[in-house]
Motif scaffolding. Structure first.
Motif, mmCIF file in Angstrom:
data_model
loop_
_atom_site.group_PDB
_atom_site.id
_atom_site.type_symbol
_atom_site.label_atom_id
_atom_site.label_comp_id
_atom_site.label_asym_id
_atom_site.label_seq_id
_atom_site.Cartn_x
_atom_site.Cartn_y
_atom_site.Cartn_z
ATOM 1 N N TYR A 78 23.858 -11.922 -65.896
ATOM 2 C CA TYR A 78 23.559 -10.709 -65.268
ATOM 3 C C TYR A 78 24.392 -9.503 -65.040
ATOM 4 N N GLY A 79 25.929 -9.842 -66.044
ATOM 5 C CA GLY A 79 26.948 -8.940 -66.160
ATOM 6 C C GLY A 79 25.916 -7.823 -67.952
ATOM 7 N N MET A 80 25.401 -8.811 -68.909
ATOM 8 C CA MET A 80 24.753 -8.394 -69.749
ATOM 9 C C MET A 80 23.787 -7.420 -69.927
ATOM 10 N N SER A 85 22.738 -5.778 -67.194
ATOM 11 C CA SER A 85 22.636 -4.406 -66.006
ATOM 12 C C SER A 85 23.494 -3.509 -66.788
ATOM 13 N N LEU A 86 24.130 -4.471 -68.042
ATOM 14 C CA LEU A 86 24.971 -3.222 -69.279
ATOM 15 C C LEU A 86 23.910 -2.747 -69.963
ATOM 16 N N VAL A 122 26.059 -15.579 -64.655
ATOM 17 C CA VAL A 122 26.500 -14.295 -64.153
ATOM 18 C C VAL A 122 26.732 -13.378 -65.754
ATOM 19 N N LEU A 123 27.236 -14.251 -66.817
ATOM 20 C CA LEU A 123 27.005 -13.594 -67.897
ATOM 21 C C LEU A 123 25.819 -12.387 -67.688
#
Length: 101
Positions: free
Chosen positions: A91-93, A95-96, A88-89
Motif C-alpha cells: 500500500y505504501g509503495m 500510494s507513493l 502495508v508495504l
C-alpha cells in the motif's frame, strides 16, 4: 495519472508477485522433500522473507499442497505477520508511485 503508465506499473507488480510466489512455492516443496529425507533444509527465516517480499500467495499454496509448516503455531503466526507487513508495504509503495505519476 497517466493512463498509459498505470497498466505498465500494474503489470510489473503482478509479474513480480507471480515470480516471487512461484519461487516461494518451490522453496516450500524443496523444504518438505528435505524434511522427509533428513537433508539440508530451507531456513524458516528465508521462507518468511520470501513471503514478505511478495511470495505469500505461493507460500499459502505451498503450505496447502505440500501440507508443510501447517502445525507449527509460531511459524504460522510469523507467516501471517509477514503477510500483513507485505500489505502495508504494498500500500505504501502503491500510494507513493501513483501519487507521483
Amino acid at each position: 495519472m497517466n493512463r498509459r503508465v498505470m497498466p505498465s506499473v500494474l503489470l510489473i507488480l503482478a509479474s513480480f508477485y507471480g515470480v516471487m510466489s512461484l519461487v516461494t512455492f518451490c522453496l516450500y516443496g524443496i523444504d518438505k522433500s528435505a524434511a522427509k529425507c533428513n537433508k539440508w533444509r530451507v531456513r524458516e527465516s528465508t521462507l518468511h522473507l520470501m513471503s514478505l517480499l511478495g511470495g505469500w500467495p505461493g507460500a499459502i499454496l505451498g503450505q496447502k499442497v505440500f501440507r508443510h509448516k501447517t502445525k507449527k503455531r509460531f511459524f504460522r503466526s510469523m507467516f501471517w505477520l509477514t503477510l500483513i507487513l507485505n500489505f502495508v508495504l504494498f500500500y505504501g509503495m502503491y500510494s507513493l508511485i501513483f501519487r507521483t505519476i
